[in-house]
Design an enzyme around this catalytic site. Structure first.
Site, PDB file in Angstrom:
ATOM      1  N   HIS A 187       0.871  -1.170   0.000  1.00 17.39           N
ATOM      2  CA  HIS A 187       0.000   0.000   0.000  1.00 17.39           C
ATOM      3  C   HIS A 187       0.906   1.216   0.000  1.00 17.39           C
ATOM      4  CE1 HIS A 187      -3.678   2.303   1.032  1.00 17.39           C
ATOM      5  NE2 HIS A 187      -2.762   3.139   1.464  1.00 17.39           N
ATOM      6  N   CYS A 188       0.772   2.041  -1.005  1.00 15.56           N
ATOM      7  CA  CYS A 188       1.672   3.181  -1.130  1.00 15.56           C
ATOM      8  C   CYS A 188       0.951   4.460  -0.735  1.00 15.56           C
ATOM      9  CB  CYS A 188       2.162   3.292  -2.570  1.00 15.56           C
ATOM     10  SG  CYS A 188       3.388   4.575  -2.791  1.00 15.56           S
TER      11      CYS A 188
END
Lengths: 482, 159
Positions: free
Chosen positions: A191-192
């Site tokens: 998850h960025c």
């Protein structure tokens, strides 16, 4: 789509006929006139949607705006202050190339941030019940129920498929549950927060192209700003050059600090792509030879070229969640309206239960179930067919409620694994804020309160529902013969 | 198209859903989309083994074709990248085209083979490609009338 036009007058007709048959007053015109909700409005994950479902992002988008501001400001300063000098002194190709890179960076950034990363829709109640049945059958010999894993052999490697308690599915290989977005994502990478979205199967290539092009852009700007300052200082002296172009100082600082992290990140992802691994797998060391002599990556195609082509130029699967489709009004269960039927978010059912009675709900169940016939190209999501027709057995649904607490622990571990998916290069701030870590388990037993209320209020009796259905069918048959 | 739906709706109106059987994914060849060809025992009395297995095998080949990585998909990928993926606004991807073919195939199979036996296959894409749902109907024997289809589920909105 053209069926809608045909169906609605018929449905109006049916509803009004039913209301004359039964004694209960029906708010039929009210029901028909409520605006249809789109599926994104009833999406069970923690995502934000914009532009009527066309854009999908994670819940916390603050860092994304920071990324955008940094890129826009730095590039803007470069084009306004450095490019005029450089295009005259050196070549006008500099702003052109810079412009192309800039547009490419923004394009890939938006594509990464706004698209569906490959979210797996949650199981319909029927599927969940069926899986529960299978699991309880397996453990029927009386000993402690086995952990919910399935083993599968892929290319000679044994891979464990874990059961996701939130989504009620066995996760496909390489999928993982993102606790920030509360979705299972296929081929989950990480998850960025910088792009404000998960990076998964459907947007990994855009993410990679984004960081690659951003590396080039950063190096490009860095190099040419330095060139600009040097050329100016030949003319005016170093200090006055700096004074005359203060923007250059800011750009150099931003680029200097970005270059290390972004170039490092690009290098890391280039390695991941060439070995066909996800960040998730690399961090866990799933395919590392340190785990065992025979441990190898079963997904790799064997050579770097094929791995790269597959990751970047392979076929792009379509989204499995139908964001812009309409929620079918049959998703309400023919039980007291306060029952949050679906084990995942109950928003869609509640809105449609408001004006419905059990008889009408049964009817809409039958009719709109036809709407989900194959042959329609609708990419159905969790809403289609959510209604358990014909007797969903309750014992299986009560099991997860009872065991949900004890199962929290393995699940929490899964989610913490999900939280640890950050880059080892340190390019990303650790986003594992303490308040976020405990939140997923809080979300998890979303099935259990629903399930409890389900059992407490008394689930619908399949037999009575069938008789209602028969009556309504006979009623319709009579009507059409008139 | 309308008459085909009428037949299937007659099935719906004259029968009630007894149970749903799920054919799960087969991950033994990796992450490609494949469904298990193992015949579910609940359908023993309803349909011949070979018919269902043939359907599943054909679907598996369709999915393999959609996900095939060959010259055509590389060309498509490179072209899309070169046009900054704007081309996907105008053009359907190869995968989407194959999915349409699959929908057509499933509908045809339903009409010819499954509806007469009181079964209904649901397109896996509507279940997130996790399972292939086979709805088993108990035939009530009453003659259903053919009513037009009710509201659809938003049709072909594809991302």
């Amino acid at each position: 789509m053209l069926h809608l036009g045909v169906a609605e007058p018929m449905r109006d007709c049916e509803y009004s006929q039913i209301s004359t048959r039964s004694s209960t007053p029906m708010e039929t015109p009210f029901k028909k006139r409520t605006p249809k909700r789109r599926k994104w409005q009833a999406f069970p994950g923690r995502n934000k949607f914009y532009c009527d479902g066309r854009i999908m992002m994670a819940r916390q988008t603050g860092v994304f705006y920071l990324t955008l501001v940094l890129i826009l400001v730095t590039s803007g300063l470069f084009f306004s202050f450095d490019c005029p000098f450089l295009s005259v002194k050196l070549t006008p190709a500099i702003p052109v190339i810079g412009g192309v890179l800039f547009v490419f960076v923004l394009g890939t950034l938006f594509r990464t941030s706004f698209s569906d990363p490959g979210v797996l829709p949650r199981a319909t109640p029927d599927e969940a019940a069926d899986l529960e049945k299978q699991i309880t059958n397996c453990s029927s010999s009386g000993y402690r129920p086995p952990p919910r894993t399935k083993e599968v052999v892929i290319n000679g490697q044994t891979v464990k498929l874990k059961y996701c308690f939130t989504c009620k599915i066995f996760r496909p290989p390489r999928a993982s549950h993102c606790s920030l977005c509360d979705n299972c994502v296929d081929r989950f990478d990480h998850h960025c927060p910088w792009v404000g979205n998960c990076v998964g199967k459907r947007n990994y290539r855009f993410f990679y192209l984004f960081i690659l092009s951003l590396s080039f852009l950063t190096i490009f700007i860095f190099a040419f700003v330095i060139t600009h300052v040097i050329l100016r200082s030949h003319q005016e002296g170093f200090l006055s050059a700096l004074k005359n172009s203060p923007a250059s100082v800011l750009e150099v600082v931003v680029c200097f600090f970005s270059v290390w992290s972004i170039v490092g990140l690009s290098g890391f992802h280039t390695y991941l792509i060439s070995s066909n691994q996800t960040t998730n797998e690399d961090i866990k060391g799933s395919w590392s030879s340190k785990r065992g002599k025979d441990n190898y990556n079963p997904y790799s195609y064997g050579n770097i070229f094929t791995n790269c082509c597959a990751a970047l130029c392979g076929p792009l699967p379509p989204s499995l969640i139908n964001r812009r489709g309409f929620v079918e009004s049959d998703t309400s269960q023919p039980t007291p309206p306060t029952n949050g039927i679906t084990m995942y978010g109950s928003t869609q059912s509640q809105s449609h239960m408001a004006a419905a009675t059990p008889l009408m709900q049964t009817e809409t169940v039958i009719l709109t179930n036809e709407g989900s016939l194959p042959g329609r190209t609708s990419l159905g999501g969790p809403c289609s067919g959510a209604l358990p027709l014909g007797g969903q057995p309750t014992p299986p649904t009560s099991n997860p409620n009872l065991s949900s607490d004890s199962d929290m622990l393995p699940l929490r571990k899964d989610h913490i694994d999900g939280l640890h998916h950050h880059h080892t290069d340190g390019g990303h701030h650790p986003f594992l804020t303490p308040e976020e870590a405990p939140s997923p388990p809080g979300m998890l037993p979303c099935g259990s309160p629903v399930g409890h209320s389900h059992t407490v209020q008394g689930f619908y009796n399949p037999a009575s529902q069938d008789s209602l259905h028969e009556d309504s069918v006979r009623g319709l048959v009579k009507l059409s013969s008139v | 198209m309308a008459t085909e739906f009428h037949n299937l709706q007659e099935l719906r109106h004259s029968a009630s859903l007894a149970t749903k059987v799920f054919i799960q994914r087969d991950y033994s060849e990796g992450t490609v989309c494949r469904f298990q060809t193992k015949f579910p025992s609940e359908l023993d009395s309803r349909i011949e083994r070979t018919l269902l297995e043939d359907t599943v095998k054909t679907l598996n080949t369709y999915y393999a074709e959609a996900e095939k990585m060959g010259g055509q998909s590389y060309m498509e990928g490179c072209l899309a990248c070169a046009t900054a993926y704007i081309i996907f606004l105008c053009m359907e991807t190869h995968y989407e085209k194959v999915l349409k073919k699959i929908s057509g195939y499933i509908q045809e199979q339903n009409e010819k083979i499954y509806a007469p036996r009181g079964l209904l296959l649901t397109d896996p894409i509507e279940r997130g490609m996790r399972v292939m749902e086979v709805s088993v109907f108990e035939d009530r024997g009453s003659s259903g009338s053919s009513l037009s289809s009710s509201a659809t589920s938003g049709g072909s909105a594809q991302r």
